[in-house]
Write an enzyme that holds these catalytic residues in place. Structure first.
Site, PDB file in Angstrom:
ATOM      1  N   GLY A   1      38.141  44.873  47.951  1.00 38.24           N
ATOM      2  CA  GLY A   1      39.493  44.427  48.231  1.00 38.24           C
ATOM      3  C   GLY A   1      40.297  44.313  46.946  1.00 38.24           C
TER       4      GLY A   1
ATOM      5  N   ASP B   1      43.720  45.133  44.239  1.00 39.01           N
ATOM      6  CA  ASP B   1      44.554  46.148  43.610  1.00 39.01           C
ATOM      7  C   ASP B   1      43.805  46.785  42.438  1.00 39.01           C
ATOM      8  OD1 ASP B   1      47.064  47.244  42.115  1.00 39.01           O
ATOM      9  OD2 ASP B   1      47.923  46.409  43.954  1.00 39.01           O
TER      10      ASP B   1
ATOM     11  N   ILE C   1      39.212  38.476  41.453  1.00 38.41           N
ATOM     12  CA  ILE C   1      38.242  38.460  42.544  1.00 38.41           C
ATOM     13  C   ILE C   1      38.564  39.589  43.505  1.00 38.41           C
ATOM     14  CG2 ILE C   1      37.351  37.168  44.530  1.00 38.41           C
ATOM     15  CD1 ILE C   1      37.984  34.587  43.020  1.00 38.41           C
TER      16      ILE C   1
ATOM     17  N   ALA D   1      35.428  38.917  38.124  1.00 46.12           N
ATOM     18  CA  ALA D   1      35.413  39.306  36.713  1.00 46.12           C
ATOM     19  C   ALA D   1      36.129  38.218  35.927  1.00 46.12           C
ATOM     20  CB  ALA D   1      36.099  40.648  36.510  1.00 46.12           C
TER      21      ALA D   1
ATOM     22  N   CYS E   1      46.197  43.719  39.010  1.00 45.21           N
ATOM     23  CA  CYS E   1      46.169  43.200  40.380  1.00 45.21           C
ATOM     24  C   CYS E   1      47.545  43.261  41.042  1.00 45.21           C
ATOM     25  CB  CYS E   1      45.620  41.773  40.411  1.00 45.21           C
ATOM     26  SG  CYS E   1      43.974  41.627  39.684  1.00 45.21           S
TER      27      CYS E   1
END
Length: 225
Positions: free
Chosen positions: A88, A90, A154, A168, A184
Site C-alpha cells: 500500500g 505511494d 508505513i 521504514a 509518499c
C-alpha cells in the site's frame, strides 16, 4: 489424497531475523517465501529487519509514478533503482542508515488490517519515545511524524491474512535522495531522521532491539484484547 496442513506455530512467539544489507528485489523474494511458510504453518510470526541498497519503491496507490521527480535513467546514474511494488501507499526511498521492518504475521484469528496498522504505528511511536523523540500520528496522513516532519513510512500488504511489507524508519539515513521524489505524495511536510533530530549518530542495533521488544509486547496485547 488430501494434504493435511501443518499445525501452526505458537501464535504469540515471534522470531526476529536480521538480514543485514539487501537488494530490494532479493529481499522481496525472501519475504514471499516467508509468507508461504507462515500460511502453511511451517514458521511462526516473524519480524525481519533489513537495510536496503538505494531504491525508490512505488506502491499500489494510483498516480504514485507521478511523484518520481527524476527520470529513471537519472536515478540509476545516481545508483538508485526504481521498483514498482504491491504494498500500500505511494512512493518512498530506502537506503543505508534506514531500519526497514517486515513483519510476517498471521492475522487470521483477528482479521483486522486497520488494527494491525495502528499496532505498527504504536511500535514506532513507543520506540522513538524511548529514545527521546515525541513522535505521533498525523491526522489524514500515513506514517509517523514529528510535527510536519515524517520520520517513518508505513506500507503493508496481506495475502490470506498473512502480512508482509511493513515500515521504514529513518535512523542515520542520508535524506538527500528524498529530493528526487514527493515522499509518499506528501506536499505539506518534509522528511527527517533520528540523526538529524537528535544531533548524533544512532546505534542501529539498539533501535532494532527496541522495535522488536515493542512489537512483541504489543502483539501479545492485541492477541488478548
Amino acid at each position: 489424497m488430501a494434504q493435511t496442513r501443518a499445525a501452526p506455530a505458537e501464535p504469540l512467539a515471534l522470531d526476529v531475523q536480521d538480514w543485514g544489507r539487501t537488494e530490494y528485489r532479493s529481499a522481496f523474494a525472501m519475504q514471499e517465501a516467508l509468507v508461504r511458510d507462515r500460511q502453511e504453518g511451517r514458521i511462526g510470526d516473524t519480524l525481519v529487519f533489513t537495510e536496503h541498497d538505494q531504491v525508490y519503491t512505488l506502491g499500489a496507490r494510483p498516480g504514485a509514478e507521478r511523484h518520481l521527480l527524476l527520470a529513471e535513467s537519472d536515478a540509476a546514474s545516481s545508483g538508485i533503482a526504481v521498483i514498482k511494488t504491491n504494498r500500500g501507499g505511494d512512493i518512498t526511498y530506502h537506503g543505508p542508515g534506514q531500519v526497514v521492518g517486515y513483519p510476517i504475521i498471521d492475522l487470521g484469528a483477528r482479521r483486522d488490517l486497520h488494527a494491525y496498522l495502528r499496532l505498527l504505528e504504536q511500535v514506532l511511536i513507543n520506540t522513538l519515545g524511548t529514545l527521546g523523540l515525541a513522535a505521533a500520528r498525523r491526522s489524514g496522513k500515513t506514517g509517523i511524524w514529528l510535527g510536519t516532519r515524517k520520520i517513518a513510512a508505513i506500507g503493508v500488504a496481506s495475502r490470506r491474512w498473512v502480512t508482509y511489507h511493513g515500515f521504514a524508519l529513518n535512523v542515520n539515513t542520508d535524506l538527500a535522495p528524498f529530493a528526487g521524489i514527493v515522499p509518499c505524495g506528501i506536499t505539506d511536510g518534509t522528511v527527517t531522521s533520528m540523526h538529524l533530530e537528535l544531533g548524533h549518530a544512532i546505534d542501529m542495533q539498539e533501535v532494532k532491539g527496541l522495535l522488536a521488544s515493542e512489537f512483541r509486547t504489543l502483539l501479545v496485547a492485541s492477541a488478548h484484547a
